[in-house]
Scaffold this motif. Structure first.
Motif, PDB file in Angstrom:
ATOM      1  N   ILE A 163       7.491  28.767   5.282  1.00 47.92           N
ATOM      2  CA  ILE A 163       7.924  27.885   6.375  1.00 47.92           C
ATOM      3  C   ILE A 163       9.111  27.040   5.944  1.00 47.92           C
ATOM      4  CG2 ILE A 163       7.220  25.946   7.844  1.00 47.92           C
ATOM      5  CD1 ILE A 163       4.335  27.053   7.649  1.00 47.92           C
ATOM      6  N   ASN A 164       9.059  26.520   4.714  1.00 40.60           N
ATOM      7  CA  ASN A 164      10.117  25.643   4.208  1.00 40.60           C
ATOM      8  C   ASN A 164      10.364  25.952   2.734  1.00 40.60           C
ATOM      9  OD1 ASN A 164      11.901  23.654   3.492  1.00 40.60           O
ATOM     10  ND2 ASN A 164      10.480  21.947   3.772  1.00 40.60           N
ATOM     11  N   PRO A 165      11.381  26.764   2.431  1.00 40.88           N
ATOM     12  CA  PRO A 165      11.649  27.137   1.037  1.00 40.88           C
ATOM     13  C   PRO A 165      12.106  25.973   0.171  1.00 40.88           C
ATOM     14  CG  PRO A 165      12.770  28.612   2.580  1.00 40.88           C
ATOM     15  CD  PRO A 165      12.292  27.433   3.372  1.00 40.88           C
ATOM     16  N   MET A 166      12.313  24.802   0.766  1.00 36.65           N
ATOM     17  CA  MET A 166      12.805  23.646   0.012  1.00 36.65           C
ATOM     18  C   MET A 166      11.746  22.554  -0.116  1.00 36.65           C
ATOM     19  SD  MET A 166      15.707  24.540  -1.023  1.00 36.65           S
ATOM     20  CE  MET A 166      16.363  22.987  -1.644  1.00 36.65           C
ATOM     21  N   ILE A 167      10.472  22.936  -0.091  1.00 37.88           N
ATOM     22  CA  ILE A 167       9.406  21.938  -0.281  1.00 37.88           C
ATOM     23  C   ILE A 167       8.947  22.002  -1.735  1.00 37.88           C
ATOM     24  CG2 ILE A 167       7.614  23.531   0.596  1.00 37.88           C
ATOM     25  CD1 ILE A 167       6.176  20.975   1.658  1.00 37.88           C
ATOM     26  N   GLY A 168       9.254  20.945  -2.472  1.00 35.68           N
ATOM     27  CA  GLY A 168       8.982  20.920  -3.901  1.00 35.68           C
ATOM     28  C   GLY A 168       7.505  21.045  -4.230  1.00 35.68           C
ATOM     29  N   SER A 169       6.631  20.453  -3.389  1.00 35.76           N
ATOM     30  CA  SER A 169       5.199  20.497  -3.676  1.00 35.76           C
ATOM     31  C   SER A 169       4.641  21.912  -3.598  1.00 35.76           C
ATOM     32  CB  SER A 169       4.437  19.569  -2.727  1.00 35.76           C
ATOM     33  OG  SER A 169       4.708  19.892  -1.376  1.00 35.76           O
ATOM     34  N   GLY A 170       5.313  22.797  -2.841  1.00 35.10           N
ATOM     35  CA  GLY A 170       4.876  24.188  -2.785  1.00 35.10           C
ATOM     36  C   GLY A 170       5.091  24.881  -4.119  1.00 35.10           C
ATOM     37  N   TYR A 171       6.284  24.692  -4.703  1.00 33.03           N
ATOM     38  CA  TYR A 171       6.572  25.280  -6.017  1.00 33.03           C
ATOM     39  C   TYR A 171       5.685  24.640  -7.098  1.00 33.03           C
ATOM     40  CZ  TYR A 171      10.676  27.389  -3.870  1.00 33.03           C
ATOM     41  OH  TYR A 171      11.514  28.126  -3.065  1.00 33.03           O
ATOM     42  N   ALA A 172       5.507  23.316  -7.027  1.00 37.17           N
ATOM     43  CA  ALA A 172       4.663  22.641  -8.017  1.00 37.17           C
ATOM     44  C   ALA A 172       3.226  23.150  -7.927  1.00 37.17           C
ATOM     45  CB  ALA A 172       4.705  21.136  -7.808  1.00 37.17           C
ATOM     46  N   GLY A 173       2.740  23.356  -6.695  1.00 32.89           N
ATOM     47  CA  GLY A 173       1.391  23.868  -6.524  1.00 32.89           C
ATOM     48  C   GLY A 173       1.205  25.218  -7.189  1.00 32.89           C
ATOM     49  N   GLY A 186       2.953  26.253  -9.632  1.00 29.26           N
ATOM     50  CA  GLY A 186       3.010  25.969 -11.063  1.00 29.26           C
ATOM     51  C   GLY A 186       1.641  25.618 -11.616  1.00 29.26           C
ATOM     52  N   TYR A 187       0.891  24.762 -10.892  1.00 24.29           N
ATOM     53  CA  TYR A 187      -0.454  24.382 -11.351  1.00 24.29           C
ATOM     54  C   TYR A 187      -1.391  25.590 -11.367  1.00 24.29           C
ATOM     55  CZ  TYR A 187       0.942  19.493 -10.920  1.00 24.29           C
ATOM     56  OH  TYR A 187       1.578  18.285 -11.083  1.00 24.29           O
ATOM     57  N   VAL A 188      -1.276  26.444 -10.335  1.00 26.49           N
ATOM     58  CA  VAL A 188      -2.133  27.632 -10.273  1.00 26.49           C
ATOM     59  C   VAL A 188      -1.908  28.525 -11.489  1.00 26.49           C
ATOM     60  CG1 VAL A 188      -2.529  29.801  -9.040  1.00 26.49           C
ATOM     61  CG2 VAL A 188      -2.424  27.642  -7.758  1.00 26.49           C
ATOM     62  N   PHE A 189      -0.636  28.823 -11.770  1.00 26.52           N
ATOM     63  CA  PHE A 189      -0.346  29.723 -12.891  1.00 26.52           C
ATOM     64  C   PHE A 189      -0.628  29.062 -14.242  1.00 26.52           C
ATOM     65  CE2 PHE A 189       2.301  31.763  -9.569  1.00 26.52           C
ATOM     66  CZ  PHE A 189       1.661  33.002  -9.585  1.00 26.52           C
ATOM     67  N   SER A 190      -0.457  27.746 -14.309  1.00 33.07           N
ATOM     68  CA  SER A 190      -0.798  27.039 -15.545  1.00 33.07           C
ATOM     69  C   SER A 190      -2.284  27.166 -15.835  1.00 33.07           C
ATOM     70  CB  SER A 190      -0.401  25.561 -15.434  1.00 33.07           C
ATOM     71  OG  SER A 190      -0.717  24.863 -16.620  1.00 33.07           O
ATOM     72  N   ASP A 191      -3.123  27.006 -14.787  1.00 30.75           N
ATOM     73  CA  ASP A 191      -4.565  27.113 -14.983  1.00 30.75           C
ATOM     74  C   ASP A 191      -4.992  28.534 -15.324  1.00 30.75           C
ATOM     75  OD1 ASP A 191      -4.678  24.444 -14.388  1.00 30.75           O
ATOM     76  OD2 ASP A 191      -6.280  24.623 -12.908  1.00 30.75           O
ATOM     77  N   ARG A 192      -4.186  29.491 -14.916  1.00 29.60           N
ATOM     78  CA  ARG A 192      -4.492  30.888 -15.251  1.00 29.60           C
ATOM     79  C   ARG A 192      -4.012  31.262 -16.654  1.00 29.60           C
ATOM     80  NH1 ARG A 192      -2.512  33.499  -9.507  1.00 29.60           N
ATOM     81  NH2 ARG A 192      -4.461  33.185  -8.337  1.00 29.60           N
ATOM     82  N   GLY A 193      -3.406  30.295 -17.327  1.00 27.19           N
ATOM     83  CA  GLY A 193      -2.910  30.571 -18.669  1.00 27.19           C
ATOM     84  C   GLY A 193      -1.556  31.238 -18.688  1.00 27.19           C
ATOM     85  N   GLN A 194      -0.855  31.246 -17.534  1.00 23.43           N
ATOM     86  CA  GLN A 194       0.469  31.876 -17.448  1.00 23.43           C
ATOM     87  C   GLN A 194       1.541  30.774 -17.490  1.00 23.43           C
ATOM     88  OE1 GLN A 194      -1.196  34.238 -13.867  1.00 23.43           O
ATOM     89  NE2 GLN A 194       0.522  35.500 -14.574  1.00 23.43           N
ATOM     90  N   SER A 195       1.647  30.137 -18.650  1.00 27.28           N
ATOM     91  CA  SER A 195       2.498  28.955 -18.767  1.00 27.28           C
ATOM     92  C   SER A 195       3.969  29.253 -18.525  1.00 27.28           C
ATOM     93  CB  SER A 195       2.314  28.305 -20.139  1.00 27.28           C
ATOM     94  OG  SER A 195       1.047  27.675 -20.212  1.00 27.28           O
ATOM     95  N   ARG A 196       4.464  30.406 -18.968  1.00 29.60           N
ATOM     96  CA  ARG A 196       5.879  30.749 -18.754  1.00 29.60           C
ATOM     97  C   ARG A 196       6.198  30.780 -17.252  1.00 29.60           C
ATOM     98  NH1 ARG A 196       8.390  30.001 -23.456  1.00 29.60           N
ATOM     99  NH2 ARG A 196       7.407  31.126 -25.167  1.00 29.60           N
ATOM    100  N   GLU A 250      10.093  23.963 -12.747  1.00 29.11           N
ATOM    101  CA  GLU A 250      11.539  23.713 -12.835  1.00 29.11           C
ATOM    102  C   GLU A 250      12.188  23.819 -11.459  1.00 29.11           C
ATOM    103  OE1 GLU A 250      12.746  26.483 -15.838  1.00 29.11           O
ATOM    104  OE2 GLU A 250      12.648  24.962 -17.438  1.00 29.11           O
ATOM    105  N   LYS A 251      11.720  24.766 -10.640  1.00 27.34           N
ATOM    106  CA  LYS A 251      12.240  24.883  -9.275  1.00 27.34           C
ATOM    107  C   LYS A 251      11.882  23.634  -8.471  1.00 27.34           C
ATOM    108  CE  LYS A 251      13.995  26.923  -5.633  1.00 27.34           C
ATOM    109  NZ  LYS A 251      15.451  27.145  -5.493  1.00 27.34           N
ATOM    110  N   ALA A 252      10.648  23.164  -8.624  1.00 24.86           N
ATOM    111  CA  ALA A 252      10.232  21.933  -7.930  1.00 24.86           C
ATOM    112  C   ALA A 252      11.101  20.761  -8.359  1.00 24.86           C
ATOM    113  CB  ALA A 252       8.760  21.637  -8.217  1.00 24.86           C
ATOM    114  N   MET A 253      11.444  20.732  -9.642  1.00 25.71           N
ATOM    115  CA  MET A 253      12.238  19.619 -10.167  1.00 25.71           C
ATOM    116  C   MET A 253      13.658  19.636  -9.618  1.00 25.71           C
ATOM    117  SD  MET A 253      12.746  18.506 -14.155  1.00 25.71           S
ATOM    118  CE  MET A 253      13.960  19.787 -14.463  1.00 25.71           C
ATOM    119  N   THR A 254      14.219  20.833  -9.382  1.00 27.19           N
ATOM    120  CA  THR A 254      15.572  20.889  -8.812  1.00 27.19           C
ATOM    121  C   THR A 254      15.593  20.346  -7.385  1.00 27.19           C
ATOM    122  OG1 THR A 254      15.273  23.166  -8.018  1.00 27.19           O
ATOM    123  CG2 THR A 254      16.200  22.881 -10.231  1.00 27.19           C
ATOM    124  N   ILE A 255      14.465  20.492  -6.683  1.00 25.11           N
ATOM    125  CA  ILE A 255      14.371  19.994  -5.304  1.00 25.11           C
ATOM    126  C   ILE A 255      14.032  18.511  -5.276  1.00 25.11           C
ATOM    127  CG2 ILE A 255      13.090  20.222  -3.126  1.00 25.11           C
ATOM    128  CD1 ILE A 255      12.671  23.195  -3.881  1.00 25.11           C
TER     129      ILE A 255
END
Length: 485
Positions: free
Chosen positions: A305-315, A317-327, A334-339
Motif C-alpha cells: 500500500i505504501n512502499p515508504m512506510i518505515g515501520s513496515g521494513y522495520a517489522g 527486520g524484526y521477523v527475520f532477526s527472530d528467525r536468526g536471519q540477521s543479514r 537499513e531501509k527503514a532508517m533511510t526512510i
C-alpha cells in the motif's frame, strides 16, 4: 425576497462570466479591463481552491489596474498571509487607507497578520472590531480565531467560551472538539473535559466524535481500561472512523491484549478501511504473539500500500532477526532508517543483529551514531558498555559507563550497570559504592539488578546487606530528598 434572490443569481452569473473572460485573456496572452469587484471575485475564486500562484497573478494584475483600491490591497495582504509571510502582509496593511470605517475585511486581515506575528492581544482587538459586521451564522471563523488566540495566551476559560460559540456552526466538529479537549487538559481539568463531552452525549447519544474524545481523555489520564468502552461506542456508531480504530487498538496493544487489538483492526478492514498503518499494527501484534508468518504477511501488505512506510521494513527486520536471519534483517532495518533517519530504534536494531553475528566493530559503529545523535540518552551508553562486556572488555565498559554518567546526570540504570561491571571485574568496594549511589537514585529497581547475574550478585552478603539497609531507610523515610510527594 424574490427580487433579492434574482439579483444574487444574476450577480453570480456575471462574476462567473468574469472568471471565464479572465482565463480566456490569460490563455490568449492578451490584456483586458476588469472592474475592482470582478477582480475581488476572481482572486477569491482562486484562493478558495488554494491556487495560490493564480491568485497572486490575479491580485498583481488587479492592483496594476486599480492601484488605489483599498479592498484589493487587503486582498494583496491576504495573499502574503496565505504564503506565510505575515511581516510583508502587515507592512501592506499599515499603508492602507480605509475607504470607510465599517470594513470588517480590514479588521480580519490585520488581526490575522498580528496573530501570525505573535501579537495576540492586538489581534484580538481587531477581531472584536470585526464581530459586529457579521450575522451570527457567519461568525464561525471569527469565533474560532478568537478562541485560538485566547488558547495561545493560556486563557483557557475564554478560549472554551468562544470555541463553544463556534461549535454550532462548524461543518466538522472534530477539529473544535480537539481544541476544546486540549484547553481542558492544558488547564489540568481532565474530569471537566469528560463532563463536557458527556453533556454532549446526553443530548446526542449518537455523537461518535464526543465518545471518541472521552476515550482520548481517559487514555491521556493513563486510565486505559476506562477508555475502551467510549471507543467501542464510537465505533459502533461510525465503524469507519480510522483514528478511533487505531486508538482502541493501541489501548489493547499497550495492555498486552494483542488478539483484541487484531480483532479491532480486522473489523476496520471488513468495513472497507484499509491503510498501511493498520497492516503494520496488525503485523506488530502477530509478532508479539510469535506468529512470525502472519506478521510477515501484514508487513508486506503494508509495504504494497505504501512502499515508504518505515515501520513496515522495520517489522520485517524484526521477523527475520527472530528467525536468526540477521543479514536479511539488517537490510530491512537499513531501509527503514533511510526512510526514518530520526528513529534511533532502527540503529539499535542494526547494532543488535551485528552483535548476534559477533561483528562487534560494526555494532559499535551504529551505537556510536546513536551516542552522537542523542548524547544524553542513557541507553546508548548502556548498549555500548554491554557490547564491551560481551567481549570481556570490562575496563572499556566501565569507562563508557562513567562517561555516560557525566552526560546523563548520573542516570540510575547506568549506576546499577557500573556496580555490576565492578563486581564482574572483582573490584568489590567500588561495586558497593556504585550500588549505594544507584539505590539512592532509584531504589525500586534493585530486583532487576540482581537478575544481571544471580549467582554473582544474589549470593553476596555485602550486596544483600546494602539493599536491606536501603530498604529500612525507605520504610522510615520514604521521601528522603524531601521533595513534594
Amino acid at each position: 425576497m424574490f427580487e433579492d434572490e434574482d439579483y444574487y443569481f444574476e450577480h453570480e452569473a456575471e462574476m462567473e462570466k468574469a472568471i471565464e473572460r479572465y482565463e480566456s485573456m490569460l490563455e490568449e496572452h492578451d490584456s483586458a479591463y476588469f472592474d475592482s469587484e470582478e477582480f475581488e471575485y476572481i482572486i477569491d475564486h482562486y484562493t478558495k481552491h488554494n491556487e495560490l500562484k493564480r491568485s497572486r497573478q490575479a491580485v498583481e494584475l488587479a492592483l496594476a489596474q486599480h492601484p488605489e483600491s483599498s479592498k484589493l490591497r487587503i486582498k494583496y495582504a491576504r495573499q502574503y498571509l496565505l504564503e506565510n509571510d505575515a511581516q510583508r502582509a502587515f507592512e501592506i496593511m499599515q499603508h492602507i487607507e480605509r475607504e470607510d470605517d465599517d470594513d470588517p475585511d480590514y479588521f480580519l486581515t490585520l488581526g490575522s497578520c498580528l496573530a501570525m506575528l505573535g501579537k495576540s492581544e492586538e489581534a484580538l482587538e481587531n477581531y472584536f472590531s470585526a464581530l459586529p459586521y457579521f450575522d451570527e451564522d457567519e461568525k464561525f471563523e471569527l469565533y474560532n480565531a478568537i478562541a485560538y488566540e485566547y488558547q495561545h495566551m493560556q486563557q483557557f476559560d475564554l478560549a472554551l467560551e468562544f470555541y463553544g460559540k463556534a461549535l454550532p456552526y462548524a461543518e466538522d466538529n472534530d477539529t473544535i472538539y480537539h481544541e476544546i479537549r486540549c484547553c481542558f487538559l492544558s488547564a489540568g481539568r481532565k474530569e471537566d473535559a469528560i463532563a463536557y463531552f458527556q453533556q454532549i452525549i446526553d443530548k446526542d447519544p449518537y455523537n461518535s466524535k464526543a465518545w471518541t474524545n472521552i476515550g482520548d481523555v481517559y487514555r491521556m489520564m493513563g486510565q486505559y481500561e476506562e477508555s475502551i468502552d467510549p471507543y467501542e461506542y464510537a465505533l459502533s456508531i461510525d465503524p469507519e472512523d480510522l483514528w478511533t480504530n487505531m486508538h482502541l487498538a493501541d489501548i489493547y496493544y499497550d495492555l498486552g491484549r494483542y488478539k483484541e487489538a487484531i480483532d479491532t483492526l480486522e473489523e476496520a478492514l471488513r468495513n472497507g478501511v484499509e491503510t498501511s498503518m493498520i497492516h503494520t499494527t496488525i503485523g506488530d501484534c502477530y509478532y508479539r504473539l510469535n506468529d512470525l508468518q502472519t506478521a510477515e504477511e501484514h508487513f508486506k501488505k503494508a509495504l504494497e500500500i505504501n512502499p515508504m512506510i518505515g515501520s513496515g521494513y522495520a517489522g520485517l527486520g524484526y521477523v527475520f532477526s527472530d528467525r536468526g536471519q540477521s543479514r536479511k534483517a539488517i537490510k530491512y532495518f537499513e531501509k527503514a532508517m533511510t526512510i526514518e533517519p530520526w528513529e534511533t530504534d532502527h540503529l539499535y536494531s542494526i547494532a543488535t543483529d551485528y552483535m548476534k553475528l559477533k561483528e562487534y566493530d560494526k555494532a559499535l559503529e551504529y551505537l556510536r551514531k546513536i551516542q552522537e545523535t542523542t548524547p544524553t540518552d542513557p541507553d546508548a551508553y548502556y548498549y555500548i558498555a554491554d557490547l564491551y562486556g560481551q567481549q570481556d572488555k570490562i575496563d572499556e565498559a566501565i569507562n563508557t559507563i562513567k562517561f555516560g554518567l557525566l552526560q546523563t546526570d548520573n542516570d540510575a540504570s547506568l549506576l546499577y550497570l557500573l556496580a555490576y561491571a565492578y563486581f564482574v571485574k572483582g573490584c568489590h568496594n567500588q561495586g558497593l559504592e556504585a550500588l549505594d549511589q544507584a539505590l539512592d537514585a532509584d531504589f525500586e529497581v534493585w530486583p532487576d539488578f540482581l537478575e544481571y547475574d544471580r549467582e554473582l550478585l544474589a549470593n553476596d552478603n555485602d550486596i544483600l546487606e546494602l539493599i536491606e539497609q536501603h530498604k529500612k531507610n525507605q520504610e522510615t523515610n520514604p521521601n528522603p530528598n524531601n521533595t513534594p510527594a
